[in-house]
Motif scaffolding. Structure first.
Motif, mmCIF file in Angstrom:
data_model
loop_
_atom_site.group_PDB
_atom_site.id
_atom_site.type_symbol
_atom_site.label_atom_id
_atom_site.label_comp_id
_atom_site.label_asym_id
_atom_site.label_seq_id
_atom_site.Cartn_x
_atom_site.Cartn_y
_atom_site.Cartn_z
ATOM 1 N N UNK A 302 0.824 -1.200 0.000
ATOM 2 C CA UNK A 302 0.000 0.000 0.000
ATOM 3 C C UNK A 302 0.865 1.260 0.000
ATOM 4 N N UNK A 303 0.296 2.312 -0.568
ATOM 5 C CA UNK A 303 0.995 3.605 -0.583
ATOM 6 C C UNK A 303 0.913 4.278 0.784
ATOM 7 N N UNK A 304 -0.246 4.205 1.417
ATOM 8 C CA UNK A 304 -0.425 4.779 2.757
ATOM 9 C C UNK A 304 -1.375 3.911 3.559
ATOM 10 N N UNK A 305 -1.171 3.903 4.832
ATOM 11 C CA UNK A 305 -2.115 3.309 5.781
ATOM 12 C C UNK A 305 -2.197 4.271 6.959
ATOM 13 N N UNK A 306 -3.409 4.501 7.439
ATOM 14 C CA UNK A 306 -3.596 5.426 8.547
ATOM 15 C C UNK A 306 -4.531 4.866 9.595
ATOM 16 N N UNK A 307 -4.576 5.543 10.726
ATOM 17 C CA UNK A 307 -5.503 5.207 11.798
ATOM 18 C C UNK A 307 -6.563 6.301 11.843
ATOM 19 N N UNK A 308 -7.792 5.911 12.053
ATOM 20 C CA UNK A 308 -8.907 6.852 12.002
ATOM 21 C C UNK A 308 -9.918 6.476 13.084
ATOM 22 N N UNK A 309 -10.668 7.464 13.598
ATOM 23 C CA UNK A 309 -11.708 7.162 14.552
ATOM 24 C C UNK A 309 -11.791 8.177 15.673
ATOM 25 N N UNK A 310 -12.794 8.021 16.514
ATOM 26 C CA UNK A 310 -13.022 8.965 17.614
ATOM 27 C C UNK A 310 -11.880 8.936 18.622
ATOM 28 N N UNK A 311 -11.129 7.844 18.675
ATOM 29 C CA UNK A 311 -10.005 7.761 19.605
ATOM 30 C C UNK A 311 -8.893 8.738 19.248
ATOM 31 N N UNK A 312 -8.842 9.216 18.012
ATOM 32 C CA UNK A 312 -7.773 10.133 17.608
ATOM 33 C C UNK A 312 -8.053 11.568 18.033
ATOM 34 N N UNK A 313 -9.325 11.910 18.259
ATOM 35 C CA UNK A 313 -9.675 13.293 18.612
ATOM 36 C C UNK A 313 -10.473 13.405 19.910
ATOM 37 N N UNK A 314 -11.094 12.330 20.339
ATOM 38 C CA UNK A 314 -11.960 12.370 21.510
ATOM 39 C C UNK A 314 -13.411 12.601 21.182
ATOM 40 N N UNK A 343 -7.559 9.044 22.798
ATOM 41 C CA UNK A 343 -8.620 9.338 23.748
ATOM 42 C C UNK A 343 -9.536 8.125 23.889
ATOM 43 N N UNK A 344 -10.359 8.127 24.928
ATOM 44 C CA UNK A 344 -11.369 7.080 25.034
ATOM 45 C C UNK A 344 -12.235 7.123 23.781
ATOM 46 N N UNK A 345 -12.326 6.011 23.095
ATOM 47 C CA UNK A 345 -13.097 5.992 21.867
ATOM 48 C C UNK A 345 -12.850 4.730 21.075
ATOM 49 N N UNK A 357 -10.624 -0.225 1.573
ATOM 50 C CA UNK A 357 -9.827 -1.205 2.321
ATOM 51 C C UNK A 357 -9.677 -0.684 3.741
ATOM 52 N N UNK A 358 -10.323 -1.345 4.679
ATOM 53 C CA UNK A 358 -10.227 -0.944 6.084
ATOM 54 C C UNK A 358 -10.247 -2.174 6.967
ATOM 55 N N UNK A 359 -9.654 -2.048 8.142
ATOM 56 C CA UNK A 359 -9.532 -3.195 9.028
ATOM 57 C C UNK A 359 -9.963 -2.812 10.449
ATOM 58 N N UNK A 360 -10.621 -3.755 11.122
ATOM 59 C CA UNK A 360 -11.004 -3.540 12.505
ATOM 60 C C UNK A 360 -11.209 -4.855 13.239
ATOM 61 N N UNK A 361 -11.330 -4.775 14.566
ATOM 62 C CA UNK A 361 -11.602 -5.936 15.425
ATOM 63 C C UNK A 361 -12.140 -5.408 16.746
ATOM 64 N N UNK A 362 -12.633 -6.299 17.578
ATOM 65 C CA UNK A 362 -13.295 -5.859 18.818
ATOM 66 C C UNK A 362 -12.439 -6.055 20.064
ATOM 67 N N UNK A 363 -11.103 -6.187 19.911
ATOM 68 C CA UNK A 363 -10.235 -6.400 21.074
ATOM 69 C C UNK A 363 -9.275 -5.236 21.248
ATOM 70 N N UNK A 364 -9.080 -4.849 22.518
ATOM 71 C CA UNK A 364 -8.153 -3.760 22.835
ATOM 72 C C UNK A 364 -6.698 -4.216 22.733
ATOM 73 N N UNK A 373 -14.116 -5.003 9.560
ATOM 74 C CA UNK A 373 -14.348 -5.533 10.900
ATOM 75 C C UNK A 373 -14.871 -4.462 11.840
ATOM 76 N N UNK A 374 -15.211 -4.829 13.075
ATOM 77 C CA UNK A 374 -15.758 -3.869 14.043
ATOM 78 C C UNK A 374 -14.715 -2.832 14.454
ATOM 79 N N UNK A 375 -15.188 -1.768 15.089
ATOM 80 C CA UNK A 375 -14.279 -0.731 15.580
ATOM 81 C C UNK A 375 -13.446 -1.259 16.749
ATOM 82 N N UNK A 376 -12.196 -0.810 16.808
ATOM 83 C CA UNK A 376 -11.284 -1.245 17.863
ATOM 84 C C UNK A 376 -11.473 -0.352 19.090
ATOM 85 N N UNK A 377 -11.788 -0.912 20.259
ATOM 86 C CA UNK A 377 -11.932 -0.076 21.462
ATOM 87 C C UNK A 377 -10.565 0.422 21.942
#
Length: 401
Positions: A302-314, A343-345, A357-364, A373-377
């Protein structure tokens, strides 16, 4: 007359022999003019997180060099604890004739609670002589869950610790400990394992952004990793703490072993073939290690991969833009971010700033993600974050402040 003289002679000889034996029994060490100071060689962590869930784990292994007493004799060592650092009334934690001694989490916990007066109750705080809570700079009560613990090693010439035996005493070692409560937060005490060695990106530097391997969230004593290794031949080990050589994991007579179990450093893992991609599995419960070649030739780079979600900003604004990760120059399928404040999120990983193309799971903390997959806590904190696009696995390494 001769008989009387003979009897007197025998009595005198007996008395002389008795005096000689008494003199031997009263033999005392001749103390050298100067005894070399005992030198401790292990590196201490910045903070020791103690949890009742990890009582059997080794908290620290003290190691030291044999001091020169100027005479040849056995040396006995005591690891001593002092509540205030004065060692006026030290507590002997353990004794040995070797040059190393381990202390486990339970021993530290018991000393911290019974001698230092700490507890892991989030509702208790430090108080002054009047019983009023002591406040920090922000005006908040200071929890009664952390403090300094003082240790030293004392070496005595001989093994009987005679009153006149010379001693060699190390500098005082200060361990800063924090007791974790049982209502969450215990997860930060889970063991991480990091790669080190000339088969890996950081080489034999133990504090060179060493990649973590994935801890199975369903079995916390099983770890896996797939990635690039050097060979012909090349070796590596696994460390529990970046920046420290102990504890370390390797092989002993073909079985998985740690330095804490052996009392010495284990042998290295060896790459069986040349440079390439391999999958490794470490099972601590069964003391097994497995390494297999891995074909990555058909995998997407891949050219880029990033992390995204409410945990990045709160808040939910974090779902609007990625925080791009750094691609490893050693292995283009390995991505990371260091010192990331979260942040909590919830969070996910995605490629090329797009949801295709996105990836997730339900385990911290660690897990095996999947497409859509589901959002990562995520719990609030500062982390090093790693993602492996070959296996769709992730590791959040929490950094203690």
């Amino acid at each position: 007359m001769k008989n009387k003289f003979l009897i007197l002679t025998i009595i005198c000889l007996g008395l002389f022999g008795l005096k000689s034996c008494t003199d031997d029994d009263n033999f005392r060490f001749q103390t050298p003019a100067e005894v070399e100071q005992l030198t401790i060689t292990n590196s201490l962590l910045g903070e020791y997180l103690l949890s009742t869930q990890t009582f059997p784990n080794i908290a620290e292994r003290f190691t030291w060099e044999t001091p020169d007493f100027g005479v040849e004799s056995n040396i006995s060592y005591n690891l001593e604890y002092s509540v205030d650092g004065t060692f006026e009334n030290p507590i002997v934690v353990g004794s040995t004739t070797e040059t190393q001694l381990s202390i486990n989490v339970e021993q530290l916990w018991n000393l911290a609670t019974t001698e230092l007066g700490l507890d892991n109750d989030p509702e208790t705080f430090l108080v002054d002589d009047n019983g009023d809570p002591i406040l920090d700079e922000a005006g908040n009560p200071i929890p009664n869950d952390s403090g300094e613990m003082f240790f030293r090693v004392v070496g005595d010439l001989g093994t009987n610790e005679a009153d006149n035996s010379p001693s060699s005493i190390s500098d005082v070692q200060i361990l800063f400990v924090r007791l974790l409560s049982n209502d969450g937060g215990g997860e930060v005490a889970l063991r991480n394992l990091f790669l080190v060695g000339d088969a890996t990106a950081p080489g034999w530097d133990n504090n060179n952004n060493n990649p973590p391997i994935v801890r199975d969230p369903e079995n916390q004593n099983v770890y896996t990793f797939t990635g690039k290794f050097l060979g012909d031949p090349a070796a590596f080990k696994l460390l529990e703490q970046r920046g420290a050589w102990q504890p370390q994991w390797g092989l002993s007579e073909g079985a998985l072993a740690s330095s804490e179990d052996l009392g010495s450093d284990p042998d290295v893992f060896n790459i069986p073939g040349g440079e390439g991609y391999y999958s490794i599995t470490v099972d601590i419960d069964n003391a097994t290690f497995d390494i297999q070649s891995f074909d990555e030739s058909g995998s997407t780079t891949f050219a880029t991969i990033g992390i995204i979600g409410s945990a990045t900003t709160g808040d939910d604004s974090g779902w609007s833009a990625d925080m791009d990760m750094t691609q490893s120059t050693f292995d283009p399928h390995l991505w990371y971010m260091t010192g990331l404040e979260l942040f909590d999120g919830e969070a996910k990983f995605r490629a090329d700033d797009d949801w295709a193309v996105n990836w997730g799971a339900n385990t911290e903390l660690t897990g095996f993600a999947s497409q859509d997959g589901p959002n990562i806590p995520v719990a609030a904190g500062t982390y090093d974050v790693w993602f492996n696009d070959l296996t769709e696995t992730y590791v959040f390494v929490r950094l203690e402040e």
